[in-house]
Write an enzyme that holds these catalytic residues in place. Sequence first.
Site, mmCIF file in Angstrom:
data_model
loop_
_atom_site.group_PDB
_atom_site.id
_atom_site.type_symbol
_atom_site.label_atom_id
_atom_site.label_comp_id
_atom_site.label_asym_id
_atom_site.label_seq_id
_atom_site.Cartn_x
_atom_site.Cartn_y
_atom_site.Cartn_z
ATOM 1 N N ASP A 1 -6.590 2.174 8.297
ATOM 2 C CA ASP A 1 -5.255 2.776 8.358
ATOM 3 C C ASP A 1 -5.398 4.290 8.316
ATOM 4 O O ASP A 1 -6.476 4.829 8.573
ATOM 5 C CB ASP A 1 -4.347 2.236 7.247
ATOM 6 C CG ASP A 1 -4.801 2.640 5.836
ATOM 7 O OD1 ASP A 1 -5.813 3.372 5.698
ATOM 8 O OD2 ASP A 1 -4.139 2.223 4.865
ATOM 9 N N TYR B 1 6.443 -8.540 8.569
ATOM 10 C CA TYR B 1 6.186 -7.102 8.684
ATOM 11 C C TYR B 1 6.482 -6.624 10.104
ATOM 12 O O TYR B 1 6.306 -7.368 11.073
ATOM 13 C CB TYR B 1 4.718 -6.778 8.398
ATOM 14 C CG TYR B 1 4.220 -7.123 7.024
ATOM 15 C CD1 TYR B 1 4.270 -6.192 5.984
ATOM 16 C CD2 TYR B 1 3.680 -8.378 6.749
ATOM 17 C CE1 TYR B 1 3.796 -6.512 4.712
ATOM 18 C CE2 TYR B 1 3.207 -8.699 5.481
ATOM 19 C CZ TYR B 1 3.271 -7.762 4.474
ATOM 20 O OH TYR B 1 2.808 -8.083 3.217
ATOM 21 N N ARG C 1 -3.810 -4.541 7.656
ATOM 22 C CA ARG C 1 -4.879 -3.601 8.043
ATOM 23 C C ARG C 1 -6.070 -4.348 8.639
ATOM 24 O O ARG C 1 -6.686 -3.889 9.607
ATOM 25 C CB ARG C 1 -5.328 -2.779 6.835
ATOM 26 C CG ARG C 1 -4.366 -1.676 6.456
ATOM 27 C CD ARG C 1 -4.895 -0.867 5.292
ATOM 28 N NE ARG C 1 -4.863 -1.609 4.040
ATOM 29 C CZ ARG C 1 -5.818 -1.556 3.110
ATOM 30 N NH1 ARG C 1 -6.888 -0.829 3.297
ATOM 31 N NH2 ARG C 1 -5.681 -2.240 1.995
ATOM 32 N N ASP D 1 0.831 -1.199 0.000
ATOM 33 C CA ASP D 1 0.000 0.000 0.000
ATOM 34 C C ASP D 1 0.870 1.256 0.000
ATOM 35 O O ASP D 1 2.004 1.232 0.494
ATOM 36 C CB ASP D 1 -0.904 0.029 1.235
ATOM 37 C CG ASP D 1 -2.003 -1.028 1.176
ATOM 38 O OD1 ASP D 1 -2.362 -1.444 0.067
ATOM 39 O OD2 ASP D 1 -2.498 -1.415 2.251
#
Length: 236
Positions: free
Chosen positions: A89, A75, A181, A47
Amino acid sequence: MQEAPYDFEAGAILLIDKPLTWTSFDVVKKTKFALKIKKIGHAGTLDPLASGLLIMCTGKFTKRIEEIQAQEKEYTGTFTIGATTPSFDLETEVDSTFPTEHLTPAMLEEAAQSFLGEINQVPPIYSAVKINGERAYALARRGEEAEIKSKRITIKAFDLMGIEGNQVHFKVVCSKGTYIRSLARDFGLKLGCGAYLSKLVRTRIGDYRLEDAMNLAQLQELREKQLGQHDRHPGA
């Protein structure tokens, strides 16, 4: 930074450190221009509000994109608890807030551990998932509602690296198709206080690691260095 010779046109696998706010397509376009090559693609979208490892495949190595995309991801990032946003987000504004004073580190840890293993996850409405041939984010930005089917994913590790007020720092190791997310949303639901993703960095895809990646300026420098070596005559 990678220090290896490449034949960009024939085929190479490039590890790029994607800057914040750039789309994955921005990186493809700028890399294609920087290297002056025809065939290039990326293995796994990031993203715009995420940064970190984006793998680019050129030439014959574009055939390996699906294989690379299927590999395990890692991540690091931050969830903000006590609030929600429609996009899960920072792309959209906070729409609800909730008290968090009653939460303890043990409660946060227990919530994180509850997601380990195979779980069903519903992708965000602000995502590239297709609904009747149209991207979900296009429907969301028009204010239209749509039902997105859940997917089976695997969370191999969900470690809380630190808690500072309402900021929960984490590391997640997960399967292909996992939306961090959505994990933020579900983490907030589990705690009953809401949560959204406020920072995300992809640090690994399979055995490819962010510390071995380069930015576009370094890639351009590498290309020019290789061109210079190619053009140099023996004995010069």
